[in-house]
Design a protein around this motif. Structure first.
Motif, short mmCIF file in Angstrom:
data_model
loop_
_atom_site.label_atom_id
_atom_site.label_comp_id
_atom_site.label_asym_id
_atom_site.label_seq_id
_atom_site.Cartn_x
_atom_site.Cartn_y
_atom_site.Cartn_z
N THR A 1 0.84 -1.20 0.00
CA THR A 1 0.00 0.00 0.00
C THR A 1 0.88 1.25 0.00
N VAL A 2 0.64 2.12 -0.96
CA VAL A 2 1.42 3.34 -1.13
C VAL A 2 0.49 4.54 -0.90
N ASP A 3 0.86 5.42 0.02
CA ASP A 3 0.08 6.64 0.27
C ASP A 3 0.78 7.83 -0.37
N ILE A 4 0.00 8.70 -1.01
CA ILE A 4 0.53 9.93 -1.60
C ILE A 4 0.05 11.08 -0.72
N LYS A 5 0.98 11.71 -0.03
CA LYS A 5 0.62 12.73 0.96
C LYS A 5 1.08 14.12 0.53
N LEU A 6 0.22 15.11 0.80
CA LEU A 6 0.54 16.52 0.58
C LEU A 6 0.89 17.16 1.92
N SER A 7 1.90 18.02 1.92
CA SER A 7 2.28 18.69 3.16
C SER A 7 2.94 20.03 2.85
N ASN A 8 3.07 20.86 3.89
CA ASN A 8 3.73 22.15 3.79
C ASN A 8 3.17 22.99 2.64
N VAL A 9 1.84 23.09 2.59
CA VAL A 9 1.19 23.86 1.52
C VAL A 9 1.38 25.35 1.79
N GLN A 10 2.00 26.04 0.86
CA GLN A 10 2.22 27.48 0.94
C GLN A 10 1.35 28.14 -0.13
N SER A 11 0.16 28.60 0.28
CA SER A 11 -0.79 29.14 -0.68
C SER A 11 -1.82 30.00 0.03
N ASP A 12 -2.25 31.09 -0.62
CA ASP A 12 -3.33 31.90 -0.07
C ASP A 12 -4.67 31.18 -0.22
N ARG A 13 -4.82 30.40 -1.28
CA ARG A 13 -6.08 29.71 -1.55
C ARG A 13 -6.08 28.28 -1.00
N GLY A 14 -5.05 27.51 -1.31
CA GLY A 14 -5.02 26.09 -0.98
C GLY A 14 -5.10 25.24 -2.24
N ILE A 15 -4.86 23.94 -2.10
CA ILE A 15 -4.82 23.02 -3.24
C ILE A 15 -6.20 22.42 -3.47
N ILE A 16 -6.57 22.26 -4.75
CA ILE A 16 -7.87 21.67 -5.08
C ILE A 16 -7.77 20.57 -6.13
N ALA A 17 -6.63 20.45 -6.83
CA ALA A 17 -6.50 19.42 -7.87
C ALA A 17 -5.07 18.90 -7.93
N LEU A 18 -4.95 17.65 -8.36
CA LEU A 18 -3.65 16.97 -8.41
C LEU A 18 -3.65 16.01 -9.59
N GLY A 19 -2.53 15.96 -10.30
CA GLY A 19 -2.40 15.03 -11.42
C GLY A 19 -0.95 14.65 -11.64
N GLY A 20 -0.71 13.64 -12.49
CA GLY A 20 0.66 13.22 -12.76
C GLY A 20 0.68 11.89 -13.50
N THR A 21 1.83 11.22 -13.45
CA THR A 21 2.01 9.93 -14.12
C THR A 21 2.61 8.93 -13.13
N LEU A 22 1.98 7.78 -13.01
CA LEU A 22 2.46 6.70 -12.14
C LEU A 22 3.34 5.76 -12.94
N GLU A 23 4.53 5.42 -12.39
CA GLU A 23 5.43 4.48 -13.04
C GLU A 23 5.80 3.37 -12.06
N TYR A 24 5.74 2.13 -12.53
CA TYR A 24 6.14 0.98 -11.71
C TYR A 24 6.46 -0.18 -12.65
N ASP A 25 7.11 -1.22 -12.14
CA ASP A 25 7.48 -2.38 -12.94
C ASP A 25 6.25 -3.29 -13.07
N LYS A 26 5.62 -3.29 -14.23
CA LYS A 26 4.40 -4.07 -14.44
C LYS A 26 4.68 -5.57 -14.52
N GLN A 27 5.93 -5.95 -14.72
CA GLN A 27 6.28 -7.37 -14.72
C GLN A 27 6.41 -7.91 -13.30
N SER A 28 6.53 -6.99 -12.33
CA SER A 28 6.73 -7.40 -10.93
C SER A 28 5.54 -7.08 -10.04
N LEU A 29 4.76 -6.05 -10.39
CA LEU A 29 3.65 -5.61 -9.56
C LEU A 29 2.35 -5.56 -10.36
#
Length: 238
Positions: free
Chosen positions: A45-73
């Motif tokens: 189990t892998v958790d993706i955590k946000l911390s130390n947010v420096q913003s007047d508004r705050g965060i509302i959206a998140l995106g990206g690309t996940l990479e892992y070994d598909k032959q192993s996991l």
């Protein structure tokens, strides 16, 4: 007196413009895995955590690309946490995107990923997120790469974590983020990580914004000077 008032307005406008230039926000993104060693057929189990947010508004959206070994996991599931929605995930290219009901400045887990270790797993594996985009609804900042390594007991021999490529289709010239915290969780910060041979995108945007602001201020000042001279000329004629 009129000159003083007009010059004060010019300076106030300049300060507002420059304030907008330097108003960018930032946040840390952590990959958190409870332990570093697993056995075949275990769930990871892998958790993706946000911390130390420096913003007047705050965060509302998140995106990206996940990479892992598909032959192993095997990817079992992805789940949003708290007010975060379940990530929309494209398995063919690893891209994901998600949002939440309202902006947040809290240190919190955005989502979790569950993998199962295959029988044919390699010994040393790397789980990575790249091209991460963090948005406050108005602006977007980026983290180019964060990663975490685990070891599989009795897994097939391969290279050490950090030297192999977690995804055969990914760019081998990426520079890994080696800024690891004491808990062995890798932290990405929007102001420090960037691709090899590429300037940070936020730096480029800031420079363009600064140049634009300077040009606008110069135009405003020049226009004001011309107007002041015209007013003075009319006063002298009267």
């Amino acid at each position: 007196m009129k000159k003083i008032v007009k010059l004060s307005l010019i300076l106030l406008s300049a300060m507002c413009i420059m304030g907008n230039v330097y108003g960018a926000f930032s946040s840390n993104v952590d990959i958190i895995i409870p332990k570093t060693e697993y056995s075949k057929n275990d769930q990871v189990t892998v958790d993706i955590k946000l911390s130390n947010v420096q913003s007047d508004r705050g965060i509302i959206a998140l995106g990206g690309t996940l990479e892992y070994d598909k032959q192993s996991l095997t990817l079992v599931k992805m789940e949003g946490k708290g007010e975060w929605t379940k990530p929309s995930y494209n398995e063919s290219n690893g891209k994901f995107v998600m949002d939440r009901g309202s902006v947040t400045k809290s240190d919190e887990t955005a989502f979790s990923i569950t993998f199962k270790v295959k029988e044919a797993s390699k010994r040393n594996l790397t789980i990575a997120l790249k091209d991460i985009s963090i948005s406050d609804g108005n602006e977007t900042n980026r983290i180019n790469l964060i990663e975490k390594s685990i070891t599989i007991k009795e897994g097939a021999t391969n290279t050490k974590p950090g030297t192999d490529n977690p995804n055969p289709d990914s760019d081998p010239d990426k520079v890994p983020d080696t800024n690891k915290n004491p808990n062995n969780n890798v932290t990405g910060n929007t102001s420090t990580t960037y691709d090899k041979g590429t300037l940070p995108k936020t730096g480029e945007n800031s420079m363009i914004s600064i140049i634009t602001a300077v040009i606008v201020i110069a135009i405003v000042v020049l226009y004001s000077i011309i107007k002041i001279k015209a007013i003075n000329k009319k006063e002298r004629e009267l």
